[in-house]
Design a protein around this motif. Sequence first.
Motif, PDB file in Angstrom:
ATOM      1  N   ASN A 236      -2.512   9.654   1.959  1.00  0.00           N
ATOM      2  CA  ASN A 236      -3.846   8.672   2.206  1.00  0.00           C
ATOM      3  C   ASN A 236      -4.415   8.177   0.563  1.00  0.00           C
ATOM      4  OD1 ASN A 236      -3.743   9.560   4.707  1.00  0.00           O
ATOM      5  ND2 ASN A 236      -6.036   9.331   4.776  1.00  0.00           N
ATOM      6  N   SER A 237      -4.332   9.145  -0.426  1.00  0.00           N
ATOM      7  CA  SER A 237      -4.547   8.642  -1.538  1.00  0.00           C
ATOM      8  C   SER A 237      -4.020   7.713  -2.045  1.00  0.00           C
ATOM      9  CB  SER A 237      -4.844   9.998  -2.495  1.00  0.00           C
ATOM     10  OG  SER A 237      -3.706  10.631  -2.874  1.00  0.00           O
ATOM     11  N   GLU A 238      -2.504   7.772  -2.096  1.00  0.00           N
ATOM     12  CA  GLU A 238      -1.388   6.739  -2.535  1.00  0.00           C
ATOM     13  C   GLU A 238      -1.793   5.405  -1.599  1.00  0.00           C
ATOM     14  OE1 GLU A 238       0.909   6.804  -4.855  1.00  0.00           O
ATOM     15  OE2 GLU A 238      -0.291   8.217  -5.595  1.00  0.00           O
ATOM     16  N   MET A 239      -2.042   5.321  -0.451  1.00  0.00           N
ATOM     17  CA  MET A 239      -2.204   4.203   0.338  1.00  0.00           C
ATOM     18  C   MET A 239      -3.359   3.429  -0.067  1.00  0.00           C
ATOM     19  SD  MET A 239      -1.245   4.945   4.381  1.00  0.00           S
ATOM     20  CE  MET A 239      -2.197   6.268   4.585  1.00  0.00           C
ATOM     21  N   LYS A 240      -4.598   4.387  -0.252  1.00  0.00           N
ATOM     22  CA  LYS A 240      -5.889   3.640  -0.759  1.00  0.00           C
ATOM     23  C   LYS A 240      -5.589   3.129  -2.048  1.00  0.00           C
ATOM     24  CE  LYS A 240      -9.442   6.175   0.051  1.00  0.00           C
ATOM     25  NZ  LYS A 240     -10.285   7.450  -0.159  1.00  0.00           N
ATOM     26  N   ALA A 241      -4.977   4.077  -3.109  1.00  0.00           N
ATOM     27  CA  ALA A 241      -4.771   3.424  -4.314  1.00  0.00           C
ATOM     28  C   ALA A 241      -4.191   2.039  -4.376  1.00  0.00           C
ATOM     29  CB  ALA A 241      -4.025   4.284  -5.260  1.00  0.00           C
ATOM     30  N   ILE A 242      -2.872   1.879  -3.533  1.00  0.00           N
ATOM     31  CA  ILE A 242      -2.157   0.847  -3.578  1.00  0.00           C
ATOM     32  C   ILE A 242      -3.043  -0.448  -2.779  1.00  0.00           C
ATOM     33  CG2 ILE A 242       0.010  -0.140  -2.780  1.00  0.00           C
ATOM     34  CD1 ILE A 242       1.215   2.567  -2.890  1.00  0.00           C
ATOM     35  N   ALA A 243      -3.512  -0.187  -1.860  1.00  0.00           N
ATOM     36  CA  ALA A 243      -4.414  -1.109  -1.204  1.00  0.00           C
ATOM     37  C   ALA A 243      -5.571  -1.794  -1.929  1.00  0.00           C
ATOM     38  CB  ALA A 243      -4.966  -0.765   0.025  1.00  0.00           C
ATOM     39  N   ASN A 244      -5.983  -0.921  -2.820  1.00  0.00           N
ATOM     40  CA  ASN A 244      -7.198  -1.131  -3.701  1.00  0.00           C
ATOM     41  C   ASN A 244      -6.515  -1.931  -4.743  1.00  0.00           C
ATOM     42  OD1 ASN A 244      -9.243   0.103  -2.240  1.00  0.00           O
ATOM     43  ND2 ASN A 244      -9.120   1.873  -3.600  1.00  0.00           N
ATOM     44  N   VAL A 245      -5.387  -1.735  -5.585  1.00  0.00           N
ATOM     45  CA  VAL A 245      -5.017  -2.486  -6.582  1.00  0.00           C
ATOM     46  C   VAL A 245      -4.652  -3.861  -6.239  1.00  0.00           C
ATOM     47  CG1 VAL A 245      -2.721  -2.457  -7.980  1.00  0.00           C
ATOM     48  CG2 VAL A 245      -3.947  -0.177  -7.864  1.00  0.00           C
ATOM     49  N   TRP A 246      -3.822  -3.773  -5.000  1.00  0.00           N
ATOM     50  CA  TRP A 246      -3.540  -5.160  -4.400  1.00  0.00           C
ATOM     51  C   TRP A 246      -4.632  -5.932  -3.616  1.00  0.00           C
ATOM     52  CZ3 TRP A 246      -0.244  -5.748  -7.855  1.00  0.00           C
ATOM     53  CH2 TRP A 246       0.870  -4.827  -8.008  1.00  0.00           C
ATOM     54  N   ASN A 247      -5.704  -5.387  -3.435  1.00  0.00           N
ATOM     55  CA  ASN A 247      -6.821  -5.910  -2.932  1.00  0.00           C
ATOM     56  C   ASN A 247      -6.611  -6.383  -1.605  1.00  0.00           C
ATOM     57  OD1 ASN A 247      -9.744  -6.866  -3.048  1.00  0.00           O
ATOM     58  ND2 ASN A 247      -9.043  -8.911  -3.467  1.00  0.00           N
ATOM     59  N   MET A 248      -5.990  -5.167  -0.707  1.00  0.00           N
ATOM     60  CA  MET A 248      -5.620  -5.744   0.608  1.00  0.00           C
ATOM     61  C   MET A 248      -6.881  -5.730   1.608  1.00  0.00           C
ATOM     62  SD  MET A 248      -2.511  -6.111   0.484  1.00  0.00           S
ATOM     63  CE  MET A 248      -2.074  -6.341   2.088  1.00  0.00           C
ATOM     64  N   SER A 249      -6.720  -6.624   2.658  1.00  0.00           N
ATOM     65  CA  SER A 249      -7.998  -6.760   3.590  1.00  0.00           C
ATOM     66  C   SER A 249      -7.381  -7.111   4.876  1.00  0.00           C
ATOM     67  CB  SER A 249      -9.074  -7.791   3.158  1.00  0.00           C
ATOM     68  OG  SER A 249      -8.498  -9.095   3.347  1.00  0.00           O
ATOM     69  N   ALA A 250      -8.261  -7.040   5.981  1.00  0.00           N
ATOM     70  CA  ALA A 250      -7.847  -7.313   7.253  1.00  0.00           C
ATOM     71  C   ALA A 250      -7.480  -8.709   7.605  1.00  0.00           C
ATOM     72  CB  ALA A 250      -9.003  -6.868   8.470  1.00  0.00           C
ATOM     73  N   THR A 251      -7.551  -9.405   6.524  1.00  0.00           N
ATOM     74  CA  THR A 251      -7.032 -10.990   6.560  1.00  0.00           C
ATOM     75  C   THR A 251      -5.660 -11.201   5.941  1.00  0.00           C
ATOM     76  OG1 THR A 251      -8.169 -11.550   4.521  1.00  0.00           O
ATOM     77  CG2 THR A 251      -9.151 -11.601   6.529  1.00  0.00           C
ATOM     78  N   ASP A 252      -5.067 -10.169   5.552  1.00  0.00           N
ATOM     79  CA  ASP A 252      -3.760 -10.358   4.980  1.00  0.00           C
ATOM     80  C   ASP A 252      -2.720 -10.014   5.987  1.00  0.00           C
ATOM     81  OD1 ASP A 252      -4.152 -10.704   2.268  1.00  0.00           O
ATOM     82  OD2 ASP A 252      -5.128  -8.655   1.940  1.00  0.00           O
ATOM     83  N   ARG A 253      -1.588 -10.713   5.984  1.00  0.00           N
ATOM     84  CA  ARG A 253      -0.463 -10.750   6.623  1.00  0.00           C
ATOM     85  C   ARG A 253       0.912 -10.505   5.903  1.00  0.00           C
ATOM     86  NH1 ARG A 253      -3.767 -14.489   7.412  1.00  0.00           N
ATOM     87  NH2 ARG A 253      -2.442 -16.106   6.301  1.00  0.00           N
ATOM     88  N   VAL A 254       1.246  -9.254   5.863  1.00  0.00           N
ATOM     89  CA  VAL A 254       2.055  -8.826   4.713  1.00  0.00           C
ATOM     90  C   VAL A 254       3.812  -8.917   5.384  1.00  0.00           C
ATOM     91  CG1 VAL A 254       2.815  -6.706   3.243  1.00  0.00           C
ATOM     92  CG2 VAL A 254       0.432  -7.222   3.818  1.00  0.00           C
ATOM     93  N   LEU A 255       4.570  -9.298   4.553  1.00  0.00           N
ATOM     94  CA  LEU A 255       6.055  -9.291   5.044  1.00  0.00           C
ATOM     95  C   LEU A 255       6.725  -8.347   4.194  1.00  0.00           C
ATOM     96  CD1 LEU A 255       8.799 -10.531   6.299  1.00  0.00           C
ATOM     97  CD2 LEU A 255       8.763 -12.213   4.003  1.00  0.00           C
ATOM     98  N   SER A 256       7.151  -7.254   4.776  1.00  0.00           N
ATOM     99  CA  SER A 256       7.997  -6.106   4.370  1.00  0.00           C
ATOM    100  C   SER A 256       9.341  -6.160   4.620  1.00  0.00           C
ATOM    101  CB  SER A 256       7.399  -4.966   4.780  1.00  0.00           C
ATOM    102  OG  SER A 256       8.186  -3.650   4.268  1.00  0.00           O
ATOM    103  N   ILE A 257      10.207  -6.294   3.586  1.00  0.00           N
ATOM    104  CA  ILE A 257      11.830  -6.499   3.545  1.00  0.00           C
ATOM    105  C   ILE A 257      12.290  -5.197   3.109  1.00  0.00           C
ATOM    106  CG2 ILE A 257      13.614  -7.890   3.384  1.00  0.00           C
ATOM    107  CD1 ILE A 257      11.745 -10.196   2.973  1.00  0.00           C
ATOM    108  N   PRO A 258      12.669  -4.244   3.724  1.00  0.00           N
ATOM    109  CA  PRO A 258      13.401  -2.972   3.209  1.00  0.00           C
ATOM    110  C   PRO A 258      14.768  -2.756   3.793  1.00  0.00           C
ATOM    111  CG  PRO A 258      11.946  -2.334   5.280  1.00  0.00           C
ATOM    112  CD  PRO A 258      12.007  -3.728   4.978  1.00  0.00           C
ATOM    113  N   PRO A 259      15.871  -3.642   3.029  1.00  0.00           N
ATOM    114  CA  PRO A 259      17.118  -3.506   3.646  1.00  0.00           C
ATOM    115  C   PRO A 259      18.072  -2.204   3.511  1.00  0.00           C
ATOM    116  CG  PRO A 259      17.251  -4.759   1.895  1.00  0.00           C
ATOM    117  CD  PRO A 259      15.710  -4.412   2.142  1.00  0.00           C
ATOM    118  N   SER A 260      17.518  -1.307   2.632  1.00  0.00           N
ATOM    119  CA  SER A 260      18.274  -0.035   2.155  1.00  0.00           C
ATOM    120  C   SER A 260      18.200   0.998   3.143  1.00  0.00           C
ATOM    121  CB  SER A 260      17.990   0.108   0.822  1.00  0.00           C
ATOM    122  OG  SER A 260      16.659   0.741   0.772  1.00  0.00           O
TER     123      SER A 260
END
Length: 477
Positions: A236-260
């Motif tokens: 939870n602390s990591e998620m919150k830290a990352i979300a805060n660093v990238w200024n994430m909000s409910a209006t964001d639409r995130v493309l995640s590409i993890p092929p490995s």
Amino acid sequence: MNNFCKIRVINACKRLFSSLVVQQHAPPEYLSRLRECYRLEEYKKIVVPIFKKALLYGNQVAIRDASGDYSYLQLYVNSKRLSKQISNICGSGSSASVGFFFTNDVLNILNLWACWMSGQVALPLKSHWTFEQLKHILTESKVKTLLTPKLTQELAQQLAESQEIALITVDYNFVKNQNYSFNFNREIFMADKLVVFEGILQNNFYTNADAMKIYCIDKKNNDEMQHHILSHKHINSEMKAIANVWNMSATDRVLSIPPSMDINNCCTSNALFPLISGSMLQIHSPFDAVKAWSIILGIKIPVKERINVMVAETKVFELLIKEYEKIFSKDSRMMDYIKDYCTKHIRLMISTNGKLSSRTFAKWFEITGHSIFENSEVITCRSKFKNVSTNTEENEIDINLNNLMLSNYKFRIMNSENTVLLESSGTANIKYINSSSGTVIGHLWISSPGQDTYINTGKVVAYEDGNVTVLGPSNKM
């Protein structure tokens, strides 16, 4: 029965049905009180698990993958259905290990949330590990039940029988289910500043509980299986830290590409952080460079559904550059369009899971106008300093950039001619040397504690108002 009577019966049925219909949206008073309770608990260092925050976002799309769209409420309700099956086997809040064959799609989130709702430790497994390796993991972790998609059902059946453990098959129809009744008055009890969820553990449980056990194969040590454990507090602390660093909000639409198919990258904070802010997470798997470019450029996608944030593994950017050069390198109009579109419509591009080369960083900037940000938790600098305590020549300096813990280190920000722009004495005393006050952008150099020699971290950073933000790799080491 005459027509008038028929109409009265129909209207009566409609009124009855309306009282039973799914209550999809939380009343405003519930949302405000939920947020208030969550803020208070987090202030008291109590962990609020991510699946409970899903109720703040209701019918907003949480996950989009190859199988369809899934709302936050849909994920919550169906994860809860699965959690009850798990609790019937393991016991609610027993912190038992629950194995699941993970996939880069909505089932990954469903399995994680269900395990956590039940109060168990999630144990992601790779289907390409050998049967003996999988047996070893299940035995060592004392797995009580195994979750599997239909794709790996045969392998899971063999493992479950060999270990004499329960097996639950979960397919996409399970998570697509929308035939549920959800009433906030019945599902959530609020009294003063206390929130109790029907059938869900209290937040105090998650404050001290383990969330996940992750195994990996050590290639340097005869393919030995090693593991590490992550707590709910850590995730939870990591998620919150990352979300805060990238200024994430409910209006964001995130493309995640993890092929490995990397478990660390697909099951932990790197994959989950958009969901803590109510963002839409679009998982592109299996990887296809042409389709990925179509998503990035919003081709045949309604304007309101186009992505504005991209998170991908380092290798993805290299593969996308190859595809770009193959298809667009001789079409100057298309090249201009791509750069213009990405500059105007995408606010952030992030790399994970591996060091980004200077060439890739520079080429991507040329193509899209974006500097790729690295989702790095730690910068490691190797220096030739002599460590007095260990009498060794090699000394590692670890700097936590998410939390910007640079106050204990002397550091400099320098330009490409190695002119010092800004310097810190290691006591948060900042001195502007060849730069006026304000934002300073340059190469980050750090001094080992007690030393006067500075080492280039290989990162370009921005300094403003006491905050250091990593912008990407340096072209010069």
